[in-house]
Design a protein around this motif. Sequence first.
Motif, PDB file in Angstrom:
ATOM      1  N   ILE A 136       0.868  -1.171   0.000  1.00  0.00           N
ATOM      2  CA  ILE A 136       0.000   0.000   0.000  1.00  0.00           C
ATOM      3  C   ILE A 136       0.903   1.218   0.000  1.00  0.00           C
ATOM      4  N   THR A 137       0.679   2.126  -0.922  1.00  0.00           N
ATOM      5  CA  THR A 137       1.538   3.295  -1.029  1.00  0.00           C
ATOM      6  C   THR A 137       0.691   4.522  -1.340  1.00  0.00           C
ATOM      7  N   LYS A 138       1.247   5.670  -1.078  1.00  0.00           N
ATOM      8  CA  LYS A 138       0.545   6.914  -1.387  1.00  0.00           C
ATOM      9  C   LYS A 138       0.926   7.365  -2.787  1.00  0.00           C
ATOM     10  N   ARG A 139      -0.024   8.008  -3.423  1.00  0.00           N
ATOM     11  CA  ARG A 139       0.199   8.534  -4.769  1.00  0.00           C
ATOM     12  C   ARG A 139       1.466   9.384  -4.793  1.00  0.00           C
ATOM     13  N   GLY A 140       2.285   9.166  -5.821  1.00  0.00           N
ATOM     14  CA  GLY A 140       3.511   9.938  -5.962  1.00  0.00           C
ATOM     15  C   GLY A 140       4.755   9.241  -5.436  1.00  0.00           C
ATOM     16  N   ILE A 152       8.022   1.142 -10.126  1.00  0.00           N
ATOM     17  CA  ILE A 152       7.066   2.146 -10.597  1.00  0.00           C
ATOM     18  C   ILE A 152       7.396   3.455  -9.899  1.00  0.00           C
ATOM     19  N   GLN A 153       7.683   4.463 -10.669  1.00  0.00           N
ATOM     20  CA  GLN A 153       7.988   5.780 -10.101  1.00  0.00           C
ATOM     21  C   GLN A 153       6.721   6.649 -10.126  1.00  0.00           C
ATOM     22  N   ARG A 154       6.630   7.519  -9.133  1.00  0.00           N
ATOM     23  CA  ARG A 154       5.516   8.491  -9.073  1.00  0.00           C
ATOM     24  C   ARG A 154       4.184   7.783  -9.290  1.00  0.00           C
ATOM     25  N   THR A 155       3.882   6.857  -8.395  1.00  0.00           N
ATOM     26  CA  THR A 155       2.688   6.028  -8.564  1.00  0.00           C
ATOM     27  C   THR A 155       1.423   6.866  -8.675  1.00  0.00           C
ATOM     28  N   GLU A 156       0.486   6.329  -9.453  1.00  0.00           N
ATOM     29  CA  GLU A 156      -0.826   6.941  -9.653  1.00  0.00           C
ATOM     30  C   GLU A 156      -1.882   5.927  -9.225  1.00  0.00           C
ATOM     31  N   GLN A 157      -3.089   6.415  -8.957  1.00  0.00           N
ATOM     32  CA  GLN A 157      -4.146   5.506  -8.510  1.00  0.00           C
ATOM     33  C   GLN A 157      -4.439   4.445  -9.566  1.00  0.00           C
ATOM     34  N   GLY A 158      -4.259   4.776 -10.820  1.00  0.00           N
ATOM     35  CA  GLY A 158      -4.487   3.816 -11.891  1.00  0.00           C
ATOM     36  C   GLY A 158      -3.479   2.690 -11.927  1.00  0.00           C
ATOM     37  N   ASP A 159      -2.406   2.801 -11.141  1.00  0.00           N
ATOM     38  CA  ASP A 159      -1.418   1.720 -11.076  1.00  0.00           C
ATOM     39  C   ASP A 159      -1.870   0.608 -10.142  1.00  0.00           C
ATOM     40  N   SER A 160      -2.931   0.835  -9.381  1.00  0.00           N
ATOM     41  CA  SER A 160      -3.427  -0.188  -8.452  1.00  0.00           C
ATOM     42  C   SER A 160      -3.832  -1.426  -9.246  1.00  0.00           C
ATOM     43  N   ALA A 161      -3.230  -2.547  -8.912  1.00  0.00           N
ATOM     44  CA  ALA A 161      -3.447  -3.788  -9.661  1.00  0.00           C
ATOM     45  C   ALA A 161      -2.669  -4.897  -8.981  1.00  0.00           C
ATOM     46  N   MET A 162      -2.856  -6.111  -9.508  1.00  0.00           N
ATOM     47  CA  MET A 162      -2.020  -7.247  -9.130  1.00  0.00           C
ATOM     48  C   MET A 162      -0.917  -7.346 -10.175  1.00  0.00           C
ATOM     49  N   TYR A 163       0.321  -7.406  -9.738  1.00  0.00           N
ATOM     50  CA  TYR A 163       1.452  -7.540 -10.650  1.00  0.00           C
ATOM     51  C   TYR A 163       1.955  -8.983 -10.544  1.00  0.00           C
ATOM     52  N   TYR A 223       5.072 -20.539 -15.709  1.00  0.00           N
ATOM     53  CA  TYR A 223       4.642 -20.794 -14.353  1.00  0.00           C
ATOM     54  C   TYR A 223       4.571 -19.451 -13.628  1.00  0.00           C
ATOM     55  N   PHE A 224       3.430 -19.221 -12.989  1.00  0.00           N
ATOM     56  CA  PHE A 224       3.175 -17.928 -12.372  1.00  0.00           C
ATOM     57  C   PHE A 224       3.467 -17.930 -10.883  1.00  0.00           C
ATOM     58  N   GLY A 225       3.894 -16.771 -10.392  1.00  0.00           N
ATOM     59  CA  GLY A 225       4.014 -16.547  -8.966  1.00  0.00           C
ATOM     60  C   GLY A 225       2.676 -16.118  -8.377  1.00  0.00           C
ATOM     61  N   PRO A 226       2.636 -15.893  -7.052  1.00  0.00           N
ATOM     62  CA  PRO A 226       1.386 -15.543  -6.379  1.00  0.00           C
ATOM     63  C   PRO A 226       0.956 -14.096  -6.611  1.00  0.00           C
ATOM     64  N   GLY A 227       1.865 -13.264  -7.129  1.00  0.00           N
ATOM     65  CA  GLY A 227       1.508 -11.884  -7.416  1.00  0.00           C
ATOM     66  C   GLY A 227       1.810 -10.929  -6.270  1.00  0.00           C
ATOM     67  N   THR A 228       1.950  -9.659  -6.631  1.00  0.00           N
ATOM     68  CA  THR A 228       2.052  -8.564  -5.660  1.00  0.00           C
ATOM     69  C   THR A 228       0.859  -7.647  -5.898  1.00  0.00           C
ATOM     70  N   ARG A 229       0.035  -7.484  -4.867  1.00  0.00           N
ATOM     71  CA  ARG A 229      -1.130  -6.603  -4.995  1.00  0.00           C
ATOM     72  C   ARG A 229      -0.739  -5.204  -4.553  1.00  0.00           C
ATOM     73  N   LEU A 230      -0.812  -4.253  -5.466  1.00  0.00           N
ATOM     74  CA  LEU A 230      -0.472  -2.856  -5.184  1.00  0.00           C
ATOM     75  C   LEU A 230      -1.738  -2.036  -5.040  1.00  0.00           C
ATOM     76  N   THR A 231      -1.813  -1.289  -3.946  1.00  0.00           N
ATOM     77  CA  THR A 231      -2.906  -0.339  -3.741  1.00  0.00           C
ATOM     78  C   THR A 231      -2.294   1.047  -3.589  1.00  0.00           C
ATOM     79  N   VAL A 232      -2.714   1.972  -4.444  1.00  0.00           N
ATOM     80  CA  VAL A 232      -2.231   3.345  -4.397  1.00  0.00           C
ATOM     81  C   VAL A 232      -3.355   4.220  -3.845  1.00  0.00           C
ATOM     82  N   THR A 233      -3.091   4.865  -2.726  1.00  0.00           N
ATOM     83  CA  THR A 233      -4.131   5.682  -2.066  1.00  0.00           C
ATOM     84  C   THR A 233      -3.954   7.164  -2.367  1.00  0.00           C
TER      85      THR A 233
END
Lengths: 116, 113
Positions: free
Chosen positions: A12-16, A79-90, A106-116
């Motif tokens: 979870i990260t803040k925008r920017g 990801i630099q200068r995160t935006e809310q639209g970057d919120s996703a599973m990577y 073969y896939f990993g479990p993913g990283t879920r990013l939430t930009v607030t």
Amino acid sequence: DTGVSQDPRHKITKRGQNVTFRCDPISEHNRLYWYRQTLGQGPEFLTYFQNEAQLEKSRLLSDRFSAERPKGSFSTLEIQRTEQGDSAMYLCASSSSIGQVVYEQYFGPGTRLTVT
Amino acid sequence: AQSVTQLGSHVSVSEGALVLLRCNYSSSVPPYLFWYVQYPNQGLQLLLKYTSAATLVKGINGFEAEFKKSETSFHLTKPSAHMSDAAEYFCAVSDQGAQKLVFGQGTRLTINP
């Protein structure tokens, strides 16, 4: 064979702010892929590496995104200068290729990013 | 360019009933085709793949799919649904080189007791 691992699982990260994700592929796999999956959608291709060489990048990968695989083993996605639209599973995936033959990913479990 | 269309974003069947998830693809080159399953908050697990060998492909957990070039289809079936089959299913296509996957939108399968 411990499978593909990703770290962190949640961020979870803040925008920017800047964020970095790590992917460790299956050890003998020479190909590594990054995908992004938004809610209710299928994964979308971002980029892939063969060994340490980045061979293809999607138009989805804006200049705020950068991926590396410095020694042909693990990879990082920043990801630099995160935006809310970057919120996703990577999602990270790996596969092996021998000559012209490319084997399944073969896939990993993913990283879920939430930009607030 | 390659693309995949999954018909039906939600499919609901009773336990023990036939499961049929539909996938149609578009590709200008001979395709490789895949079905993946995703459980909540997890990555994708490969169910089965078609890579230009036998057109009827058998996968894990009793699933199978048939490649039909004339219909550009690769539908996923299972004769008898189990509660543990409830998940999101994705069909994907790639070319034979880079194997960059192009996914469909997914189909959420619900199993009714």
